[in-house]
Design an enzyme around this catalytic site. Structure first.
Site, PDB file in Angstrom:
ATOM      1  CD  GLU A  40     -70.997   0.087 -59.369  1.00  0.00           C
ATOM      2  OE1 GLU A  40     -70.375   0.831 -60.161  1.00  0.00           O
ATOM      3  OE2 GLU A  40     -70.446  -0.820 -58.723  1.00  0.00           O
ATOM      4  CG  ASP A  81     -63.145   1.469 -64.008  1.00  0.00           C
ATOM      5  OD1 ASP A  81     -63.251   2.698 -64.154  1.00  0.00           O
ATOM      6  OD2 ASP A  81     -63.223   0.664 -64.962  1.00  0.00           O
ATOM      7  CG  HIS A  82     -66.518   4.510 -59.107  1.00  0.00           C
ATOM      8  ND1 HIS A  82     -67.764   4.834 -58.611  1.00  0.00           N
ATOM      9  CD2 HIS A  82     -66.241   3.284 -58.615  1.00  0.00           C
ATOM     10  CE1 HIS A  82     -68.203   3.856 -57.847  1.00  0.00           C
ATOM     11  NE2 HIS A  82     -67.297   2.903 -57.830  1.00  0.00           N
ATOM     12  CB  THR A 130     -67.745  -5.881 -50.900  1.00  0.00           C
ATOM     13  OG1 THR A 130     -69.150  -5.991 -51.197  1.00  0.00           O
ATOM     14  CG2 THR A 130     -66.996  -5.345 -52.118  1.00  0.00           C
ATOM     15  N   GLY A 142     -74.905 -11.883 -55.509  1.00  0.00           N
ATOM     16  CA  GLY A 142     -76.048 -12.743 -55.260  1.00  0.00           C
ATOM     17  C   GLY A 142     -75.791 -14.130 -55.807  1.00  0.00           C
ATOM     18  CB  ALA A 149     -74.032 -12.468 -59.628  1.00  0.00           C
TER      19      ALA A 149
END
Length: 315
Positions: free
Chosen positions: A105, A36-37, A189, A172, A175
């Site tokens: 992002e 989704d971008h 990922t 991380g 998260a």
């Protein structure tokens, strides 16, 4: 391990993505991820169709389960709108839908001109957003006044009887702990057993999904050339992928990524053992499902190769 196909909305247009979805189902892939971008990572990728339009269309060309990998329900799109969109998609797909979410992002989320929050704030926003989405999926009238979001007398009318699961992305330890608290599953990922293990410890062993890329091509060198041309952003270290705000900034930063680093990090070409080894690496890290994307023009060949040689090894 279940293996699915990863639809890259950054690299392919709407019609191509639908063709990939059909081909993946025919080859035996067990599910679909879709990114989704708002923007692609660079101009060479050259695409960015709207994910919610794509999911509706995918439901008409194949019967695979679809997961967003991932949607950011905090800045660019209010969580109440995500709740409505995801509810509709889950109903269209007959329940074959998982809402994958993450903190996003700046490349996609800062387009409306607001400040890009720190990671701690983004995690706080995500936790509130997920709670609000779940509340709206009850079908009850919801009024909410939280630290980050306000909803007045809102009701979602179209959600399956069993609402979608929500999987949470994490890169991380902090998260991963949030994902373990609020998620029905984990999205990652990297084949990092510590992150997957931390999530499973906090969540009580809930499932984990991963995404990976390959550059299938007649030769390894051609595959690496496609990967380096299209996806040099994969070689950026640390938090750069989360904080760079524009396509131009990514193109400037990825000028520092060398072809040697691409060769070292990307599985390319047609060597079956290398493709199998990458899948095993994710399985050994603790993932239950892996979604594989192809970089470059040989996507149909990759789908058929995986259907014939890779998927049977993990059936």
């Amino acid at each position: 391990m279940r293996i699915g196909y990863f639809l890259s909305t950054e690299e392919y247009g709407p019609a191509e993505l639908l063709a990939h979805a059909r081909a993946a189902e025919e080859a035996g892939f067990q599910g679909l991820w879709i990114s989704d971008h708002f923007h692609p990572w660079n101009n060479e990728q050259g695409n960015s169709p709207h994910v919610w339009s794509m999911i509706g269309a995918i439901g008409h060309v194949c019967d695979l389960h679809v997961t967003t990998a991932v949607t950011c329900p905090t800045v660019r799109i209010h969580p109440a709108i995500i709740a409505q969109a995801a509810g509709t998609c889950a109903e269209l797909l007959g329940g074959r839908f998982t809402l994958g979410v993450g903190t996003g992002e700046a490349l996609n989320e800062s387009i409306l001109g607001g400040p890009w929050p720190t990671l701690d704030v983004r995690l706080e926003m995500l936790e509130e957003a997920v709670g609000l989405i779940r509340e709206l999926w009850t079908g009850e009238v919801v009024s909410h006044r939280g630290r980050h979001y306000t909803v007045e007398h809102a009701r979602i009318y179209n959600v399956p009887d069993v609402p979608p699961e929500i999987f949470v992305s994490a890169f991380g330890p902090k998260a991963a702990e949030v994902a373990g608290r609020i998620g029905d599953g984990y999205i990652g990922t990297s084949p990092d057993p510590e992150l997957v293990g931390r999530f499973k410890e906090v969540s009580g062993g809930r499932p984990a999904q991963a995404g990976a890329k390959v550059a299938f091509a007649p030769t390894r060198e051609e595959g690496w050339e496609h990967a380096h041309r299209l996806w040099p952003n994969a070689g950026l270290p640390g938090e750069m992928a989360q904080i760079l705000p524009t396509v131009d900034h990514f193109e400037q930063a990825t000028g520092l990524v060398t072809m040697d680093s691409t060769r070292e990090s990307v599985v390319a070409g047609t060597d079956l053992d290398q493709h199998l080894d990458q899948v095993r690496t994710y399985a050994d890290a603790g993932y239950d499902e892996l979604y594989v994307a192809n970089m470059g023009p040989h996507h149909q060949d990759m789908i058929e190769f995986y259907g014939e040689h890779v998927l049977p090894e993990f059936a």
